[in-house]
Motif scaffolding. Structure first.
Motif, PDB file in Angstrom:
ATOM      1  N   ARG A  65      47.200 -18.029  24.243  1.00 30.50           N
ATOM      2  CA  ARG A  65      48.038 -16.954  23.686  1.00 30.50           C
ATOM      3  C   ARG A  65      47.206 -15.706  23.443  1.00 30.50           C
ATOM      4  O   ARG A  65      46.124 -15.770  22.850  1.00 30.50           O
ATOM      5  N   PRO A  66      47.704 -14.552  23.864  1.00 31.54           N
ATOM      6  CA  PRO A  66      46.948 -13.298  23.708  1.00 31.54           C
ATOM      7  C   PRO A  66      46.614 -12.950  22.259  1.00 31.54           C
ATOM      8  O   PRO A  66      45.542 -12.411  21.995  1.00 31.54           O
ATOM      9  N   THR A  67      47.502 -13.277  21.321  1.00 31.15           N
ATOM     10  CA  THR A  67      47.223 -12.950  19.927  1.00 31.15           C
ATOM     11  C   THR A  67      46.011 -13.734  19.424  1.00 31.15           C
ATOM     12  O   THR A  67      45.121 -13.176  18.772  1.00 31.15           O
ATOM     13  N   GLY A  68      45.953 -15.029  19.729  1.00 29.45           N
ATOM     14  CA  GLY A  68      44.799 -15.838  19.347  1.00 29.45           C
ATOM     15  C   GLY A  68      43.528 -15.368  20.032  1.00 29.45           C
ATOM     16  O   GLY A  68      42.454 -15.341  19.426  1.00 29.45           O
ATOM     17  N   GLN A  69      43.654 -14.986  21.295  1.00 29.47           N
ATOM     18  CA  GLN A  69      42.490 -14.466  22.019  1.00 29.47           C
ATOM     19  C   GLN A  69      41.985 -13.189  21.375  1.00 29.47           C
ATOM     20  O   GLN A  69      40.770 -12.987  21.239  1.00 29.47           O
ATOM     21  N   ALA A  70      42.910 -12.319  20.970  1.00 31.23           N
ATOM     22  CA  ALA A  70      42.509 -11.066  20.331  1.00 31.23           C
ATOM     23  C   ALA A  70      41.791 -11.330  19.015  1.00 31.23           C
ATOM     24  O   ALA A  70      40.775 -10.702  18.705  1.00 31.23           O
ATOM     25  N   VAL A  71      42.302 -12.289  18.230  1.00 28.24           N
ATOM     26  CA  VAL A  71      41.671 -12.621  16.949  1.00 28.24           C
ATOM     27  C   VAL A  71      40.259 -13.157  17.178  1.00 28.24           C
ATOM     28  O   VAL A  71      39.301 -12.736  16.518  1.00 28.24           O
ATOM     29  N   TRP A 165      45.186  -7.867  23.228  1.00 29.48           N
ATOM     30  CA  TRP A 165      46.242  -7.282  22.382  1.00 29.48           C
ATOM     31  C   TRP A 165      47.270  -6.546  23.229  1.00 29.48           C
ATOM     32  O   TRP A 165      48.461  -6.623  22.964  1.00 29.48           O
ATOM     33  N   ARG A 166      46.811  -5.852  24.267  1.00 27.80           N
ATOM     34  CA  ARG A 166      47.747  -5.127  25.150  1.00 27.80           C
ATOM     35  C   ARG A 166      48.619  -6.062  25.970  1.00 27.80           C
ATOM     36  O   ARG A 166      49.719  -5.685  26.357  1.00 27.80           O
ATOM     37  N   ARG A 168      49.953  -8.902  25.056  1.00 27.53           N
ATOM     38  CA  ARG A 168      50.852  -9.773  24.297  1.00 27.53           C
ATOM     39  C   ARG A 168      52.289  -9.379  24.432  1.00 27.53           C
ATOM     40  O   ARG A 168      52.778  -8.476  24.826  1.00 27.53           O
TER      41      ARG A 168
END
Length: 168
Positions: A65-71, A165-166, A168
């Motif tokens: 998931r992009p959100t988890g990757q961003a975190v 983030w972009r 997601r």
């Protein structure tokens, strides 16, 4: 994300960062156990920061998931930034050694014998061992090259966070 004609996903970049960290740790073990260079307290702190970056990058490489990757990219950038700060401080005291050089205790001795609020400043103050340059490559000490690597990992984390983030 494309780099030199290769399609790099966020997960692949995380995996490459983890692989680079493992390679740097292996080289540090080689310098310690084969060449005979003993790490100073600041070197050990950098080693722990490198382990932290490797673990965070490894976990990030498993996330979809992009959100988890961003975190995790932000966490990696923060941990690598801490490593860069430590390496920069060590480089500074190598270039401008203190007037009185004293060989302090090793990292474990400081943590075991002093409360944490006294041990942490002692670690960053450095000791005689932290000012010594035992190994160089292309004119840079281990601390200089550590700073370069940690800075690259920090910037990579920032870019990965932005890309994830972009998307997601």
């Amino acid at each position: 994300m494309r780099l030199a004609g290769v399609d790099l996903t966020v997960r692949r970049v995380f995996a490459l960062v983890a692989l680079a960290c493992v390679g740097m740790l292996a080289f540090g073990m080689y310098l310690q156990h084969v060449v005979g260079l003993n790490p100073c307290p600041m070197c050990i702190v950098q080693r722990y920061a490198l382990i932290g970056v490797a673990v965070i990058a490894l976990v990030g490489s498993r996330l979809s998931r992009p959100t988890g990757q961003a975190v995790f990219a932000v966490l990696m950038a923060l941990k690598a930034g801490f490593g860069a700060f430590t390496a920069a401080r060590q480089s500074w005291i190598q270039w401008y050694p203190p007037e009185v050089v004293s060989c302090g205790r090793d990292f474990y001795g400081m943590v075991e014998n002093f409360p944490l609020q006294r041990a942490i400043p002692m670690i960053f103050k450095g000791s005689g061992d932290c000012t010594k340059v035992d190994w160089t490559f292309l004119g840079g000490s281990i601390a200089n090259w550590s700073f370069v690597a940690f800075t690259a990992f920090t910037l990579t984390g920032v870019v990965l966070a932005w890309v994830a983030w972009r998307s997601r």
